[in-house]
Motif scaffolding. Structure first.
Motif, PDB file in Angstrom:
ATOM      1  N   LYS A  32       0.819  -1.213   0.000  1.00 21.43           N
ATOM      2  CA  LYS A  32       0.000   0.000   0.000  1.00 21.43           C
ATOM      3  C   LYS A  32       0.854   1.265   0.000  1.00 21.43           C
ATOM      4  CE  LYS A  32      -3.883   2.157   2.444  1.00 21.43           C
ATOM      5  NZ  LYS A  32      -4.815   2.022   3.605  1.00 21.43           N
ATOM      6  N   ASN A 117     -10.925  -8.732  -5.127  1.00 17.89           N
ATOM      7  CA  ASN A 117     -11.272  -7.744  -6.159  1.00 17.89           C
ATOM      8  C   ASN A 117     -10.532  -8.043  -7.461  1.00 17.89           C
ATOM      9  OD1 ASN A 117     -12.874  -6.166  -4.262  1.00 17.89           O
ATOM     10  ND2 ASN A 117     -10.907  -5.545  -3.379  1.00 17.89           N
ATOM     11  N   SER A 150      -5.725  -7.060 -12.471  1.00 12.36           N
ATOM     12  CA  SER A 150      -5.405  -6.420 -11.194  1.00 12.36           C
ATOM     13  C   SER A 150      -6.105  -7.165 -10.080  1.00 12.36           C
ATOM     14  CB  SER A 150      -5.812  -4.941 -11.191  1.00 12.36           C
ATOM     15  OG  SER A 150      -7.219  -4.816 -11.280  1.00 12.36           O
ATOM     16  N   HIS A 151      -5.605  -6.990  -8.863  1.00 16.27           N
ATOM     17  CA  HIS A 151      -6.261  -7.505  -7.666  1.00 16.27           C
ATOM     18  C   HIS A 151      -5.698  -6.770  -6.458  1.00 16.27           C
ATOM     19  CE1 HIS A 151      -2.827 -10.483  -8.236  1.00 16.27           C
ATOM     20  NE2 HIS A 151      -2.508  -9.882  -7.098  1.00 16.27           N
ATOM     21  N   THR A 152      -6.454  -6.743  -5.378  1.00 13.95           N
ATOM     22  CA  THR A 152      -5.948  -6.215  -4.114  1.00 13.95           C
ATOM     23  C   THR A 152      -5.331  -7.352  -3.307  1.00 13.95           C
ATOM     24  OG1 THR A 152      -8.135  -6.461  -3.106  1.00 13.95           O
ATOM     25  CG2 THR A 152      -7.580  -4.305  -4.050  1.00 13.95           C
ATOM     26  N   SER A 154      -4.085  -8.975   0.563  1.00 14.58           N
ATOM     27  CA  SER A 154      -4.088  -9.002   2.024  1.00 14.58           C
ATOM     28  C   SER A 154      -3.087 -10.048   2.483  1.00 14.58           C
ATOM     29  CB  SER A 154      -5.480  -9.311   2.576  1.00 14.58           C
ATOM     30  OG  SER A 154      -5.947 -10.563   2.107  1.00 14.58           O
ATOM     31  N   THR A 167      -1.072  -5.863   3.063  1.00 14.78           N
ATOM     32  CA  THR A 167      -2.507  -5.604   3.025  1.00 14.78           C
ATOM     33  C   THR A 167      -2.799  -4.208   2.478  1.00 14.78           C
ATOM     34  OG1 THR A 167      -2.903  -7.093   4.874  1.00 14.78           O
ATOM     35  CG2 THR A 167      -4.604  -5.455   4.411  1.00 14.78           C
ATOM     36  N   GLY A 168      -3.720  -4.147   1.545  1.00 14.50           N
ATOM     37  CA  GLY A 168      -4.052  -2.881   0.908  1.00 14.50           C
ATOM     38  C   GLY A 168      -3.249  -2.603  -0.342  1.00 14.50           C
ATOM     39  N   GLU A 170      -1.552  -3.839  -4.198  1.00 17.24           N
ATOM     40  CA  GLU A 170      -2.177  -4.238  -5.461  1.00 17.24           C
ATOM     41  C   GLU A 170      -1.224  -5.117  -6.252  1.00 17.24           C
ATOM     42  OE1 GLU A 170      -4.502  -2.227  -9.307  1.00 17.24           O
ATOM     43  OE2 GLU A 170      -3.650  -0.977  -7.735  1.00 17.24           O
ATOM     44  N   ASN A 191       0.006  -0.578 -13.330  1.00 25.29           N
ATOM     45  CA  ASN A 191      -1.255  -0.280 -12.662  1.00 25.29           C
ATOM     46  C   ASN A 191      -1.014   1.094 -12.003  1.00 25.29           C
ATOM     47  OD1 ASN A 191      -1.017  -3.332 -12.875  1.00 25.29           O
ATOM     48  ND2 ASN A 191      -3.146  -3.143 -12.289  1.00 25.29           N
ATOM     49  N   HIS A 192      -1.390   1.350 -10.822  1.00 28.32           N
ATOM     50  CA  HIS A 192      -0.944   2.484 -10.013  1.00 28.32           C
ATOM     51  C   HIS A 192      -0.892   3.820 -10.762  1.00 28.32           C
ATOM     52  CE1 HIS A 192       0.732  -1.205  -8.147  1.00 28.32           C
ATOM     53  NE2 HIS A 192       0.290  -0.615  -7.053  1.00 28.32           N
ATOM     54  N   SER A 197      -8.451   4.176 -11.447  1.00 31.12           N
ATOM     55  CA  SER A 197      -8.153   2.777 -11.717  1.00 31.12           C
ATOM     56  C   SER A 197      -7.873   2.567 -13.202  1.00 31.12           C
ATOM     57  CB  SER A 197      -9.336   1.909 -11.279  1.00 31.12           C
ATOM     58  OG  SER A 197      -9.126   0.566 -11.632  1.00 31.12           O
TER      59      SER A 197
END
Length: 326
Positions: A32, A117, A150-152, A154, A167-168, A170, A191-192, A197
């Protein structure tokens, strides 16, 4: 390659290959705070005989420029037949999670990450993956697939006993399989972006085919407005490519749209790459490159523009592509 697996490119494709074959999955993982930028690459390498064959997990810490290659016996590799779910020793990888336990004399990495996600690449019967209809052509040197756009994230990782909370963050997953990487290519993935998004992937390579070769382009931009695919198979064409030291400037056009971007290569690390199935080549990859990108319609109106750091970038004998495209 099993005919049915064409529509499941994320799964293991090499069940019937006995020699000169590789397959690898690329996990890009950014926390994150964006202070931890790493990639983990599990895969298999099959040479001419069993003595040449093994499974492996590669690791790159983009901030430090550090890479590691963890080698395992080939028998330590196992996979589910119908889903992307592989095991290499005590390490487990899927499109939903990873669980790693790696160590050598220099670096130990352990921990478990879960992905939520998840955004998948859109498929159809005649478009089973990012290669489009090229997915159906047998005997190509290298095939490419996007697993998670993409995905988040944890979970946490421990690298040399330093615990890193992911966590948080990508991530992104893609893969390659075949006999060898191309002799020359340019690859980027981002990404980012700074304004919402978005996800971008670009690859151009010199592809050997039937005793000759052609320049193959695959590029995908996902924005909040939808998907924009610029690829050889759908009329996408590079109209400008310029490489100057570590800088890259590219213009791509397809019918009603024009995509222009500038990228700057930053510190990278050395990874192993396949040649005739064996992981004998060395390539340099950055995951801290910068990109500035703009998509416009035929009237020059901006559809999307953005900047991103933490870009995956490879330039392998890329100057030869610049000459060909000119």
């Amino acid at each position: 390659m099993s005919i049915m697996k064409i529509w499941r490119p994320e799964t293991y494709q090499g069940a019937k290959r006995k020699k000169n074959y590789f397959e690898g999955w690329y996990f890009k993982l950014i926390d994150k705070s964006r202070k931890t930028v790493i990639a983990i690459i599990p895969g298999i390498s099959i040479g001419e005989n069993k003595q040449d064959s093994h499974s492996f997990v590669q690791f790159i810490d983009a901030v430090k420029g550090q890479t590691e290659y963890y080698r395992f016996p080939f028998k330590d590799f196992s996979t589910d037949k119908n889903t992307f779910d592989i095991q290499i020793g005590h390490n487990h990888f899927s499109d939903k999670s990873i669980d790693v336990n790696l160590s050598n004399e220099k670096t130990s990495i352990s921990g478990a990450l879960h992905f939520d996600n998840i955004l998948k690449y859109p498929k159809s019967f005649f478009h089973p993956g990012v290669m489009g209809p090229f997915s159906f052509i047998p005997g190509m040197e290298c095939y490419h697939g996007v697993v998670n756009i993409s995905h988040t994230i944890s979970g946490a990782l421990s690298i040399n006993d330093a615990k890193i909370d992911m966590t948080g963050g990508e991530g992104y997953i893609e893969k390659d399989w075949g006999t060898s990487f191309p002799e020359s290519w340019v690859w980027l993935q981002a990404n980012h972006f700074d304004n919402g998004s978005a996800s971008f992937m670009f690859s151009v390579a010199r592809i050997p085919w039937l005793g000759s070769s052609f320049t193959g382009l695959i590029s995908l931009l996902k924005t909040e407005n939808g998907y924009y695919n610029f690829s050889t198979y759908n009329g996408g064409k590079i109209t400008h490519l310029k490489i100057d030291d570590n800088s890259l400037e590219v213009h791509v056009r397809k019918r009603s749209y024009t995509l222009k971007f500038n990228a700057e290569y930053r510190q990278g690390g050395i990874l192993k790459a396949p040649k005739n199935g064996l992981m004998e080549r060395e390539i340099e990859e950055s995951i801290t490159a910068d990109i500035t990108l703009r998509l416009t319609d035929r009237k020059g109106r901006t559809i999307f523009k953005g900047k991103s750091k933490w870009v995956g970038m490879e330039l392998s004998d890329a100057l030869s592509l610049q000459v060909i495209i000119k």
